[in-house]
Design an enzyme around this catalytic site. Structure first.
Site, PDB file in Angstrom:
ATOM      1  CG  HIS A  37      -5.949  -1.098  -1.007  1.00 28.81           C
ATOM      2  ND1 HIS A  37      -5.203  -0.390  -1.918  1.00 28.81           N
ATOM      3  CD2 HIS A  37      -5.291  -1.004   0.168  1.00 28.81           C
ATOM      4  CE1 HIS A  37      -4.124   0.095  -1.317  1.00 28.81           C
ATOM      5  NE2 HIS A  37      -4.161  -0.254  -0.057  1.00 28.81           N
ATOM      6  CB  SER A  96      -0.972  -0.032   1.176  1.00 29.16           C
ATOM      7  OG  SER A  96      -1.990   0.934   1.026  1.00 29.16           O
TER       8      SER A  96
END
Length: 291
Positions: free
Chosen positions: A180, A75
């Site tokens: 996400h 991430s």
């Protein structure tokens, strides 16, 4: 976070001062002193983890220079990997992560959502969970651990459905929202013009994409496209580790606070060696491990 590195080296201390100048607030004070409630805000957490991780990376390179075969991050950590590979500079990375964190926090506040860790589910069980609740896969951390994103109601339903299906563990996570996933679509759209304003160079060494599990292209526009896709798409750490193995990597060094990724690497393949640089004590251990 990062205080001992900074106090031991004026150049590292200057990273935190440069961060303050770019961000317009005292990130250094928050990293060094807290409070934790301030650090966990997404627009502060993302730059804080990046600066601390980059400080750890710089400290190792000054103490014991290392040529890495590739870089990867999970991430926001993928941005640190891109910076280490020279794709964008320190200040530009900070600007991106402050904006990214702020936009993601705004998306969380606009539409309540959440995340749940699923441990020990088969592929069929995972599909059944998603089909029954509308949750989507946000993170593939290993073959045995995935994280789903969904609405608050969907996360609650997922926990109940997992128990019904006999899944080993389902753990709702204390996150600001469903990262996400499509819940982050507004953040992705706001981030696009920020990335357009920044110059991206070809990586000096391979950087693995969370989205594809393969090395990023050398073209800056293609990297930007993948990093936008990452905001709403699944991050596949397990695929990144396998790709690193295919490139010949047998040792993984994690930079920054904690050892979460090191633990995941070991779950993916116990034969892989790991080390971490989170403070001066772990730096010494890593230098010794590198030989």
């Amino acid at each position: 976070m990062g205080k001992d590195f900074a106090e031991a080296d004026p150049e590292v201390m200057s990273l935190f001062d440069r961060a303050n100048a770019v961000l317009g607030f005292d990130l250094k004070k928050t990293c060094f002193e807290g409070p934790a409630e301030e650090l966990t805000k997404s627009n502060i957490c993302q730059p804080a983890i990046f600066v601390t991780s980059y400080a750890a990376y710089l400290t190792l390179q000054k103490r014991r220079p290392v040529s890495f075969d590739c870089a990867a991050g999970l991430s926001l950590g993928e941005w640190g990997a891109l910076c280490a590979a020279g794709v964008l500079d320190f200040e530009s990375t900070l600007k991106v992560l402050e904006a990214r964190g702020r936009f993601m926090q705004e998306a969380c506040e606009a539409t309540p959502s959440g995340m749940i860790a699923i441990v020990g589910a088969s592929a069929d069980q995972l599909k059944a969970l998603c089909d029954a609740t509308g949750c989507t896969v946000a993170n593939v951390n290993s073959a045995a651990q995935q994280v789903l994103s969904g609405s608050k109601d969907a996360i609650a339903a997922c926990a109940a459905k997992a128990k019904e299906l006999g899944v080993k563990r389902a753990i709702p996570l204390a996150t600001a929202g469903g990262f996400h996933s499509e819940f982050m679509r507004p953040a992705r759209e706001k981030l696009a013009p920020v990335l357009d304003s920044i110059s991206f160079s070809a990586p000096k060494f391979p950087v693995l994409s969370n989205v594809t599990g393969k090395p990023h292209a050398s073209d800056g526009a293609a990297i930007k496209a993948m990093m936008l896709e990452q905001v709403t798409g699944t991050t596949n750490w397990a695929a990144d580790v396998e790709a690193a193995k295919a490139l010949g990597c047998g040792m993984f060094v994690e930079f920054g606070p904690g050892k979460v990724l090191s633990g995941l690497v070991k779950k993916i393949d116990p034969a892989l060696a790991t080390a971490n640089v989170a403070d001066l004590a772990s730096l010494d251990a890593t230098v010794a491990a590198l030989g």
